[in-house]
Design a protein around this motif. Structure first.
Motif, PDB file in Angstrom:
ATOM      1  N   THR A  19      29.447  27.597  31.754  1.00 47.91           N
ATOM      2  CA  THR A  19      28.734  27.595  33.034  1.00 47.91           C
ATOM      3  C   THR A  19      27.442  28.394  32.853  1.00 47.91           C
ATOM      4  OG1 THR A  19      29.659  29.646  33.925  1.00 47.91           O
ATOM      5  CG2 THR A  19      30.971  27.634  34.212  1.00 47.91           C
ATOM      6  N   ARG A  20      26.665  28.547  33.905  1.00 50.34           N
ATOM      7  CA  ARG A  20      25.417  29.323  33.792  1.00 50.34           C
ATOM      8  C   ARG A  20      25.698  30.782  33.474  1.00 50.34           C
ATOM      9  NH1 ARG A  20      23.838  32.013  38.665  1.00 50.34           N
ATOM     10  NH2 ARG A  20      25.256  31.523  40.364  1.00 50.34           N
ATOM     11  N   ALA A  21      26.910  31.269  33.819  1.00 50.26           N
ATOM     12  CA  ALA A  21      27.280  32.659  33.529  1.00 50.26           C
ATOM     13  C   ALA A  21      27.873  32.814  32.134  1.00 50.26           C
ATOM     14  CB  ALA A  21      28.283  33.160  34.564  1.00 50.26           C
ATOM     15  N   GLY A  22      28.283  31.711  31.513  1.00 48.91           N
ATOM     16  CA  GLY A  22      28.950  31.741  30.211  1.00 48.91           C
ATOM     17  C   GLY A  22      30.219  30.907  30.278  1.00 48.91           C
ATOM     18  N   HIS A  23      31.071  31.046  29.274  1.00 46.01           N
ATOM     19  CA  HIS A  23      32.327  30.286  29.223  1.00 46.01           C
ATOM     20  C   HIS A  23      33.308  30.939  30.197  1.00 46.01           C
ATOM     21  CE1 HIS A  23      35.706  28.412  26.580  1.00 46.01           C
ATOM     22  NE2 HIS A  23      35.957  28.312  27.862  1.00 46.01           N
ATOM     23  N   ARG A  24      33.586  30.263  31.276  1.00 46.69           N
ATOM     24  CA  ARG A  24      34.388  30.809  32.382  1.00 46.69           C
ATOM     25  C   ARG A  24      35.818  30.293  32.334  1.00 46.69           C
ATOM     26  NH1 ARG A  24      33.910  34.925  35.516  1.00 46.69           N
ATOM     27  NH2 ARG A  24      31.756  34.428  36.011  1.00 46.69           N
ATOM     28  N   ARG A  25      36.765  31.230  32.508  1.00 44.53           N
ATOM     29  CA  ARG A  25      38.188  30.905  32.664  1.00 44.53           C
ATOM     30  C   ARG A  25      38.713  31.665  33.881  1.00 44.53           C
ATOM     31  NH1 ARG A  25      41.922  30.788  28.143  1.00 44.53           N
ATOM     32  NH2 ARG A  25      42.514  32.830  28.893  1.00 44.53           N
ATOM     33  N   VAL A  26      39.610  31.034  34.625  1.00 45.45           N
ATOM     34  CA  VAL A  26      40.243  31.698  35.768  1.00 45.45           C
ATOM     35  C   VAL A  26      41.751  31.567  35.597  1.00 45.45           C
ATOM     36  CG1 VAL A  26      40.494  31.791  38.270  1.00 45.45           C
ATOM     37  CG2 VAL A  26      38.275  31.210  37.253  1.00 45.45           C
ATOM     38  N   ILE A  27      42.443  32.711  35.600  1.00 49.30           N
ATOM     39  CA  ILE A  27      43.886  32.747  35.388  1.00 49.30           C
ATOM     40  C   ILE A  27      44.545  33.185  36.690  1.00 49.30           C
ATOM     41  CG2 ILE A  27      45.775  33.839  34.122  1.00 49.30           C
ATOM     42  CD1 ILE A  27      42.344  33.555  32.600  1.00 49.30           C
ATOM     43  N   ASP A  28      45.456  32.361  37.207  1.00 48.25           N
ATOM     44  CA  ASP A  28      46.177  32.683  38.439  1.00 48.25           C
ATOM     45  C   ASP A  28      47.151  33.838  38.219  1.00 48.25           C
ATOM     46  OD1 ASP A  28      44.960  30.571  39.774  1.00 48.25           O
ATOM     47  OD2 ASP A  28      46.612  29.182  39.340  1.00 48.25           O
ATOM     48  N   ILE A  29      47.232  34.717  39.202  1.00 51.18           N
ATOM     49  CA  ILE A  29      48.240  35.775  39.206  1.00 51.18           C
ATOM     50  C   ILE A  29      49.327  35.332  40.176  1.00 51.18           C
ATOM     51  CG2 ILE A  29      48.704  38.170  39.841  1.00 51.18           C
ATOM     52  CD1 ILE A  29      45.862  38.787  38.739  1.00 51.18           C
ATOM     53  N   VAL A  30      50.570  35.248  39.669  1.00 43.63           N
ATOM     54  CA  VAL A  30      51.659  34.676  40.454  1.00 43.63           C
ATOM     55  C   VAL A  30      52.701  35.701  40.892  1.00 43.63           C
ATOM     56  CG1 VAL A  30      51.318  32.384  39.454  1.00 43.63           C
ATOM     57  CG2 VAL A  30      52.938  33.972  38.379  1.00 43.63           C
ATOM     58  N   GLY A  31      52.575  36.963  40.459  1.00 51.77           N
ATOM     59  CA  GLY A  31      53.537  37.985  40.863  1.00 51.77           C
ATOM     60  C   GLY A  31      53.560  39.131  39.880  1.00 51.77           C
ATOM     61  N   GLY A  32      54.593  39.942  39.994  1.00 50.03           N
ATOM     62  CA  GLY A  32      54.752  41.071  39.090  1.00 50.03           C
ATOM     63  C   GLY A  32      55.268  42.295  39.816  1.00 50.03           C
ATOM     64  N   GLU A  33      55.199  43.436  39.124  1.00 51.88           N
ATOM     65  CA  GLU A  33      55.696  44.670  39.726  1.00 51.88           C
ATOM     66  C   GLU A  33      54.953  45.884  39.191  1.00 51.88           C
ATOM     67  OE1 GLU A  33      59.783  45.503  38.822  1.00 51.88           O
ATOM     68  OE2 GLU A  33      59.494  45.168  36.697  1.00 51.88           O
ATOM     69  N   ILE A  34      54.978  46.935  39.996  1.00 55.95           N
ATOM     70  CA  ILE A  34      54.426  48.230  39.629  1.00 55.95           C
ATOM     71  C   ILE A  34      55.562  49.241  39.729  1.00 55.95           C
ATOM     72  CG2 ILE A  34      52.713  50.001  40.169  1.00 55.95           C
ATOM     73  CD1 ILE A  34      51.097  47.816  41.630  1.00 55.95           C
ATOM     74  N   THR A  35      55.726  50.047  38.684  1.00 56.34           N
ATOM     75  CA  THR A  35      56.760  51.081  38.683  1.00 56.34           C
ATOM     76  C   THR A  35      56.150  52.405  38.234  1.00 56.34           C
ATOM     77  OG1 THR A  35      57.402  50.521  36.413  1.00 56.34           O
ATOM     78  CG2 THR A  35      58.626  49.429  38.185  1.00 56.34           C
ATOM     79  N   GLY A  36      56.842  53.480  38.513  1.00 56.71           N
ATOM     80  CA  GLY A  36      56.352  54.808  38.161  1.00 56.71           C
ATOM     81  C   GLY A  36      56.073  55.590  39.420  1.00 56.71           C
ATOM     82  N   SER A  37      54.889  56.182  39.531  1.00 53.41           N
ATOM     83  CA  SER A  37      54.554  56.949  40.731  1.00 53.41           C
ATOM     84  C   SER A  37      54.353  56.047  41.948  1.00 53.41           C
ATOM     85  CB  SER A  37      53.302  57.794  40.497  1.00 53.41           C
ATOM     86  OG  SER A  37      52.172  56.966  40.380  1.00 53.41           O
ATOM     87  N   ILE A  38      54.202  54.755  41.715  1.00 53.47           N
ATOM     88  CA  ILE A  38      54.100  53.746  42.774  1.00 53.47           C
ATOM     89  C   ILE A  38      55.173  52.701  42.491  1.00 53.47           C
ATOM     90  CG2 ILE A  38      52.611  52.050  43.899  1.00 53.47           C
ATOM     91  CD1 ILE A  38      50.262  53.305  42.354  1.00 53.47           C
ATOM     92  N   HIS A  39      55.819  52.251  43.530  1.00 58.57           N
ATOM     93  CA  HIS A  39      56.754  51.126  43.392  1.00 58.57           C
ATOM     94  C   HIS A  39      56.283  50.043  44.343  1.00 58.57           C
ATOM     95  CE1 HIS A  39      59.711  53.035  40.778  1.00 58.57           C
ATOM     96  NE2 HIS A  39      59.366  54.144  41.413  1.00 58.57           N
TER      97      HIS A  39
END
Length: 155
Positions: A29-49
């Motif tokens: 693209t005009r900005a360069g080679h563009r890729r978009v990766i979907d984020i479908v979920g996940g988790e955070i653990t530690g000081s934040i849950h």
């Protein structure tokens, strides 16, 4: 009197697993080679849950040498419904062979590539307000369907 700035340190703070979905390759693209990766979920653990909510994405630019410029944005929710907006910026680079193996979804020893990000967090939750007063950096690992990282608070 001359004041000396404090030397920053790193404090391990939380671990994140971001599950990723489809990769849309927009090509050059005009900005360069563009890729978009979907984020479908996940988790955070530690000081934040918290649970990472579907709907975010990583908007990447692929440099001519294969190095990726990372620009991720996604949300997470705690069990009590407090929302956290996470912005991630970084770089993933390595030898052409290593980067190609990662793109194919192969397991690659993280010592074979450089994958570091900075994070900023936003929230309106009073119990999480301290997150907005710090900067975080992360050392990341790319897996076939996820990115895992440990976030360190810069002291």
């Amino acid at each position: 009197m001359t004041l000396t700035p404090a030397v920053p340190g790193l404090e391990p703070t939380f671990d994140v697993t971001v599950r990723v979905g489809n990769v849309a390759d927009y090509g050059m693209t005009r900005a360069g080679h563009r890729r978009v990766i979907d984020i479908v979920g996940g988790e955070i653990t530690g000081s934040i849950h918290a649970t990472i909510l579907p709907g975010g994405a990583d908007w990447q630019l692929v440099r001519p040498d294969g190095t990726l410029d990372i620009d991720g944005r996604y949300s997470a929710a705690t069990a009590s419904g407090e929302l956290i907006y996470i912005t991630v910026s970084g770089v993933r680079g390595g030898s052409p062979e290593t980067l190609e193996a990662l793109l194919r979804g192969e397991a690659v020893d993280p010592s074979q590539y450089y994958f570091r990000t900075t994070l900023t967090l936003e929230t309106s939750a009073p119990s999480l307000a301290h997150l907005e007063q710090s900067l975080f950096i992360a050392s990341c690992v790319r897996e076939a369907d996820a990115v895992r990282y440990r976030a360190y608070r810069v002291t």
